[in-house]
Design a protein around this motif. Structure first.
Motif, PDB file in Angstrom:
ATOM      1  N   LYS B 115       0.850  -1.186   0.000  1.00 47.40           N
ATOM      2  CA  LYS B 115       0.000   0.000   0.000  1.00 47.40           C
ATOM      3  C   LYS B 115       0.891   1.243   0.000  1.00 47.40           C
ATOM      4  CE  LYS B 115      -3.888  -1.856   2.637  1.00 47.40           C
ATOM      5  NZ  LYS B 115      -4.670  -1.642   3.853  1.00 47.40           N
ATOM      6  N   PRO B 116       1.296   1.701  -1.164  1.00 48.61           N
ATOM      7  CA  PRO B 116       2.095   2.926  -1.205  1.00 48.61           C
ATOM      8  C   PRO B 116       1.205   4.152  -1.069  1.00 48.61           C
ATOM      9  CG  PRO B 116       1.893   1.952  -3.390  1.00 48.61           C
ATOM     10  CD  PRO B 116       1.075   1.110  -2.471  1.00 48.61           C
ATOM     11  N   ARG B 117       1.689   5.167  -0.373  1.00 51.27           N
ATOM     12  CA  ARG B 117       0.944   6.423  -0.265  1.00 51.27           C
ATOM     13  C   ARG B 117       1.417   7.439  -1.319  1.00 51.27           C
ATOM     14  NH1 ARG B 117      -2.340   3.978   1.979  1.00 51.27           N
ATOM     15  NH2 ARG B 117      -2.628   3.689   4.215  1.00 51.27           N
ATOM     16  N   ASP B 118       2.737   7.407  -1.541  1.00 53.70           N
ATOM     17  CA  ASP B 118       3.294   8.335  -2.520  1.00 53.70           C
ATOM     18  C   ASP B 118       2.831   7.931  -3.920  1.00 53.70           C
ATOM     19  OD1 ASP B 118       4.603   9.404  -0.383  1.00 53.70           O
ATOM     20  OD2 ASP B 118       6.448   8.242  -0.704  1.00 53.70           O
ATOM     21  N   ASP B 179       6.160  -0.559   1.622  1.00 51.04           N
ATOM     22  CA  ASP B 179       4.794  -0.372   2.112  1.00 51.04           C
ATOM     23  C   ASP B 179       4.719   0.873   2.989  1.00 51.04           C
ATOM     24  OD1 ASP B 179       2.078  -1.906   2.419  1.00 51.04           O
ATOM     25  OD2 ASP B 179       2.569  -1.171   4.423  1.00 51.04           O
ATOM     26  N   GLN B 180       3.632   1.635   2.850  1.00 52.49           N
ATOM     27  CA  GLN B 180       3.508   2.870   3.626  1.00 52.49           C
ATOM     28  C   GLN B 180       2.234   2.883   4.469  1.00 52.49           C
ATOM     29  OE1 GLN B 180       4.100   5.494   0.158  1.00 52.49           O
ATOM     30  NE2 GLN B 180       5.958   6.224   1.159  1.00 52.49           N
ATOM     31  N   ALA B 181       1.786   1.698   4.846  1.00 49.86           N
ATOM     32  CA  ALA B 181       0.572   1.625   5.668  1.00 49.86           C
ATOM     33  C   ALA B 181       0.848   0.910   6.990  1.00 49.86           C
ATOM     34  CB  ALA B 181      -0.528   0.908   4.894  1.00 49.86           C
ATOM     35  N   THR B 182       2.066   1.040   7.494  1.00 52.44           N
ATOM     36  CA  THR B 182       2.454   0.304   8.710  1.00 52.44           C
ATOM     37  C   THR B 182       1.545   0.634   9.888  1.00 52.44           C
ATOM     38  OG1 THR B 182       4.728   0.272   7.953  1.00 52.44           O
ATOM     39  CG2 THR B 182       4.372  -0.163  10.282  1.00 52.44           C
ATOM     40  N   GLU B 184      -1.476   1.767   9.990  1.00 49.49           N
ATOM     41  CA  GLU B 184      -2.820   1.214   9.757  1.00 49.49           C
ATOM     42  C   GLU B 184      -2.826  -0.311   9.974  1.00 49.49           C
ATOM     43  OE1 GLU B 184      -4.953   0.130   5.635  1.00 49.49           O
ATOM     44  OE2 GLU B 184      -4.206   2.183   5.727  1.00 49.49           O
TER      45      GLU B 184
END
Lengths: 112, 230
Positions: B115-118, B179-182, B184
């Motif tokens: 789940k990347p945010r960038d 991954d950028q949803a750690t 969450e």
């Protein structure tokens, strides 16, 4: 606490750590400076530092046991009515035991 | 060599039964081949299998009381008679075939994708060798179900406790630098059931046919929770 897993898990480990250290203190007392009589033991328990240590140990023991029982009941008692009943029963038992232990330590403090 | 196999057809049988079969053991024979030999004797006997080399994870079974993959288990290493049962705790569809939908549902709950945010880069997201190494021991799971179905906590609460397989997957994505949803993911796991029904008895480690360590992965998740908690 119901929807939070980390806090009880952490609390159970911290209380276990304190109880382990306190058990070593008691063991050390009996090994290296055993009380000569019950009165001497009461006197030792009644000293402010020792009584504080015991009172924290009692609270730690109650918290540890409560979380542990809660964990076991969550695992095995799936009907919420049975689980609440078991928690109430054992909660009262723990509370009664805790009050009795606190009374014992405080009476030693007063005697000391 | 004697095999005692769990047989049950819910459409016709009142209750399950163990049936004995004789199979001629061959040099280097795996349990899957022995079961296929049984199938040649009795075509009504059913079990799942596919690749035959421990990659697809289809033939997870309970053999002599221990979960394992039939295709990579040499029969000569097993005590006879070989007792073969379906994976424990799962509803039996027929014979050794169990319903794994609950197991997959728990896996799905971990959102097993990055789940990347960038905004996505034009090229691949780069990782350092160390960041890539952090995934070793987490990504190799073949989802055979041997671990989760060996876990008593998963037997007691299969719909609430995610089970070792899904938690290994959760750790794989928490550990992934891309991954950028750690936060969450960890917040989802901070629950009385999803993660914390694990009591560290390590049945999962004992039976994993790929030699993975879900208990260590669960410990890693708890450590990350402690580090990330305010």
């Amino acid at each position: 606490m119901q929807n939070n897993g980390l806090k009880p898990w952490l609390l159970q480990r911290l209380t276990a750590l304190y109880l382990a250290v306190w058990a070593l203190v008691i063991l050390g007392k009996f090994l290296f400076a055993p009380p000569e009589s019950f009165a001497a033991w009461q006197g030792w328990v009644g000293t402010p530092l020792c009584a504080t240590g015991f009172l924290i140990a009692i609270l730690a023991l109650l918290g540890h046991a409560w979380i542990g029982l809660h964990e076991v009941f969550i695992d095995y008692l799936h009907d919420w009515r049975i689980r609440i009943s078991a928690l109430t029963l054992f909660g009262l038992l723990l509370l009664g035991s805790g009050l009795w232990l606190i009374r014992a330590v405080l009476s030693a403090t007063l005697l000391g | 060599m004697e095999l005692r196999i769990y047989r049950y057809n819910p459409d016709t049988d009142q209750e399950p039964r163990m049936v004995s079969y004789q199979v001629e053991a061959e040099r280097g024979m795996m349990l899957r081949e022995a079961l296929m030999a049984v199938q040649r004797q009795d075509e009504s006997f059913t079990f799942r299998h596919s690749c035959g080399e421990g990659v697809c994870g289809s033939d997870g079974l309970n053999v002599n009381g221990r979960n394992m993959l039939a295709c990579i288990t040499p029969v000569e290493e097993l005590k006879t008679p070989i007792e073969v049962r379906p994976l424990p705790g799962r509803p039996v569809i027929r014979d050794l075939v169990v319903d794994m939908s609950g197991f997959y549902a728990q896996y799905e709950k971990t959102d097993p994708w990055l789940k990347p945010r960038d905004p996505p880069p034009q090229r691949e997201i780069r990782q350092t060798p160390e960041q890539r190494d952090a995934l070793d021991g987490l990504y190799e799971c073949i989802m055979c179900g041997c671990c989760s179905t060996a876990c008593p906590s998963f037997w007691w609460n299969p719909d609430k406790f995610l089970g070792p397989q899904a938690l290994l997957s959760a750790a794989r994505f928490v550990a992934d630098s891309r991954d950028q949803a750690t936060a969450e993911r960890l917040a989802f796991l901070d629950d009385r059931f999803r993660l914390f029904r694990c009591h560290g008895i390590m049945n999962c480690v004992e039976v994993c046919p790929k030699g993975l360590n879900p208990t260590k992965a669960i410990g890693y998740l708890k450590r990350r929770m402690l580090q990330e908690s305010p």
